[in-house]
Write a protein that holds these residues in place. Structure first.
Motif, PDB file in Angstrom:
ATOM      1  N   ARG A 168       0.756  -1.225   0.105  1.00  0.00           N
ATOM      2  CA  ARG A 168       0.038  -0.126  -0.006  1.00  0.00           C
ATOM      3  C   ARG A 168       0.838   1.268  -0.002  1.00  0.00           C
ATOM      4  N   ARG A 169       2.065   1.272   0.929  1.00  0.00           N
ATOM      5  CA  ARG A 169       2.685   2.597   0.883  1.00  0.00           C
ATOM      6  C   ARG A 169       3.381   2.747  -0.465  1.00  0.00           C
ATOM      7  N   LEU A 170       3.781   1.680  -1.153  1.00  0.00           N
ATOM      8  CA  LEU A 170       4.808   1.791  -2.395  1.00  0.00           C
ATOM      9  C   LEU A 170       3.681   2.425  -3.378  1.00  0.00           C
ATOM     10  N   ALA A 171       2.424   1.809  -3.382  1.00  0.00           N
ATOM     11  CA  ALA A 171       1.265   2.501  -4.212  1.00  0.00           C
ATOM     12  C   ALA A 171       0.946   3.757  -4.031  1.00  0.00           C
ATOM     13  N   ASP A 172       0.912   4.175  -2.863  1.00  0.00           N
ATOM     14  CA  ASP A 172       0.687   5.552  -2.477  1.00  0.00           C
ATOM     15  C   ASP A 172       1.585   6.482  -2.953  1.00  0.00           C
ATOM     16  N   ARG A 173       2.762   5.985  -2.797  1.00  0.00           N
ATOM     17  CA  ARG A 173       4.050   6.819  -3.018  1.00  0.00           C
ATOM     18  C   ARG A 173       3.975   7.341  -4.706  1.00  0.00           C
ATOM     19  N   LEU A 174       3.785   6.166  -5.286  1.00  0.00           N
ATOM     20  CA  LEU A 174       3.749   6.451  -6.608  1.00  0.00           C
ATOM     21  C   LEU A 174       2.668   7.229  -7.118  1.00  0.00           C
ATOM     22  N   ARG A 175       1.595   6.887  -6.610  1.00  0.00           N
ATOM     23  CA  ARG A 175       0.142   7.793  -7.003  1.00  0.00           C
ATOM     24  C   ARG A 175       0.507   9.288  -6.593  1.00  0.00           C
ATOM     25  N   SER A 176       1.220   9.457  -5.607  1.00  0.00           N
ATOM     26  CA  SER A 176       1.646  10.908  -5.050  1.00  0.00           C
ATOM     27  C   SER A 176       2.225  11.639  -5.878  1.00  0.00           C
ATOM     28  N   GLY A 177       3.065  11.104  -6.914  1.00  0.00           N
ATOM     29  CA  GLY A 177       3.745  11.704  -7.861  1.00  0.00           C
ATOM     30  C   GLY A 177       2.940  12.370  -9.175  1.00  0.00           C
ATOM     31  N   LEU A 178       3.443  12.935 -10.099  1.00  0.00           N
ATOM     32  CA  LEU A 178       2.830  13.560 -11.151  1.00  0.00           C
ATOM     33  C   LEU A 178       2.714  12.395 -11.950  1.00  0.00           C
ATOM     34  N   THR A 179       1.320  12.017 -12.434  1.00  0.00           N
ATOM     35  CA  THR A 179       0.567  10.704 -12.917  1.00  0.00           C
ATOM     36  C   THR A 179       0.213  11.369 -14.384  1.00  0.00           C
ATOM     37  N   VAL A 180       0.646  10.970 -15.387  1.00  0.00           N
ATOM     38  CA  VAL A 180       0.430  11.524 -16.856  1.00  0.00           C
ATOM     39  C   VAL A 180      -0.005  10.399 -17.800  1.00  0.00           C
ATOM     40  N   ARG A 181      -1.101  10.311 -18.162  1.00  0.00           N
ATOM     41  CA  ARG A 181      -1.612   9.281 -19.169  1.00  0.00           C
ATOM     42  C   ARG A 181      -1.195   9.437 -20.630  1.00  0.00           C
ATOM     43  N   LEU A 182      -0.895   8.263 -21.181  1.00  0.00           N
ATOM     44  CA  LEU A 182      -0.714   8.527 -22.605  1.00  0.00           C
ATOM     45  C   LEU A 182      -1.709   7.469 -23.227  1.00  0.00           C
ATOM     46  N   ASP A 183      -2.039   7.736 -24.530  1.00  0.00           N
ATOM     47  CA  ASP A 183      -2.809   6.959 -25.300  1.00  0.00           C
ATOM     48  C   ASP A 183      -2.168   6.472 -26.561  1.00  0.00           C
TER      49      ASP A 183
END
Length: 361
Positions: A168-183
């Motif tokens: 959970r902590r690792l997932a939260d850590r990644l999600r707290s960063g800048l998340t950008v989607r590509l298609d």
């Protein structure tokens, strides 16, 4: 008016190509990736307020190329920078080798190689889900890099917070960063990509041939594979890349695809959603039915490699534009809807069992 292409260069001579003038040279920016590219360029300049940068997108959307350009940009700006671009699988392998040897020196070497850099780029992070050891090592690695102000960028197919088995902590850590989607690249971007590649390789191709390739492929990897094969066929036969050659290539590819038919996919999706196959071919716009129909189109495209035209015919005579929209909409929906992603994984696993562990696109 029919085009008259000029002859190919001597097939025994290496194909010419303009030298790269620097990072991002030849990198195509479109609505599918412009935000991600802007974020990567910021990170390359050392602006890491949003670190880690998390690039989310389906296979074929150009995540790996973006990380490669990010690394090249950082090196161009800071030649003395220490950088690392590694796949999640390689990260996991390094951790397992150190664990097998059970010596502090081996672990120290692994940690020094990943934590002693100015920029760490981890590609295909979803490949780490099968290695609890690597997941456990990644969390303190991110902490160590953050402590010294280093930058991190990762690519994933889906939001890590929605994957089973992630700490959970690792997932939260990644999600707290800048998340950008590509298609995946749209038709206009795919055609621009092909035009650039043809020019770089010094080839001759008709506009019809390039349009057909751009229409049939939905990602850069498939385009690269088809263009490489078309180039070889053209050079062997000393002919341009024309419509006949491209149609032959695409037909051979589809004929050699795994033994999954569009009808089989339609029946599997219909059963999963409690519908009849004819419902998915109908003109009904009922919301629940449209969701199932779009998923069936997406999976049929993925599992059979059928063209948009073939899919349109199989799904009640719909046009290619409607089929393409269904694929793109479902790709985005799978990234945001874990329930739908789970259903897609279960259906896909009938023919590709390994996909059950990776239900996302």
């Amino acid at each position: 008016m029919e085009e008259t292409p000029t002859p190919l260069d001597d097939p025994d001579r290496p194909a010419p190509g303009p030298p790269r003038s620097g990072p991002w040279d030849g990198y195509l920016v479109g609505p599918e990736n412009e935000l991600a590219q802007a974020a990567a360029r910021e990170l390359a300049r050392g602006v890491n307020d949003g670190s880690p940068l998390v690039l989310i997108g389906p296979s074929g959307s150009g995540k790996t190329r973006l990380l490669e350009e990010l690394i090249a940009d950082r090196i161009a700006r800071r030649p003395d920078a220490s950088v690392s671009l590694v796949t999640a699988e390689a990260f996991a392998d390094a951790c397992h080798r150190a664990a097998d040897r059970e010596t502090p020196a081996d672990w120290a070497e692994v940690r020094r190689s990943f934590r002693g850099v100015d920029l760490l780029a981890l590609d295909d992070l979803h490949g780490m889900t099968r290695s609890p050891l690597a997941l456990a090592e990644l969390e303190p690695t991110l902490d160590a890099l953050d402590a010294v102000g280093a930058s991190v960028a990762v690519s994933v197919r889906d939001d890590p917070g929605r994957w089973d088995g992630w700490p959970r902590r690792l997932a939260d850590r990644l999600r707290s960063g800048l998340t950008v989607r590509l298609d995946r690249p749209g038709p206009a971007t795919r055609r621009r990509y092909l035009l650039d590649r043809v020019r770089q390789l010094g080839l001759t191709a008709t506009a019809e041939a390039l349009d057909t390739l751009a229409e049939a492929a939905d990602g850069y990897r498939l385009l690269d594979g088809w263009l490489a094969r078309a180039t070889l066929m053209a050079r062997v036969d000393r002919r341009p890349i024309d419509l006949d050659l491209v149609n032959s290539l695409i037909h051979d590819d589809q004929s050699a695809s795994p033994g999954v038919s569009i009808a089989q996919v339609i029946h599997a999706v219909a059963r999963s959603f409690g519908l009849r196959p004819r419902d998915l071919r109908s003109a009904s716009r009922r919301a629940a039915l449209v969701e199932a129909r779009h998923l069936a189109i997406f999976l049929a495209r993925d599992l059979t490699g059928a063209s948009f035209a073939e899919l349109g015919k199989a799904f009640g005579g719909r046009d290619s534009k409607t089929i393409r929209h269904a694929c793109q909409a479902t790709s985005r929906r799978l990234a945001d809807d874990p329930t739908l992603a789970s259903a897609a994984g279960a259906i896909r696993s009938r023919w590709t069992p390994e996909s059950a562990d990776h239900p996302g696109p």
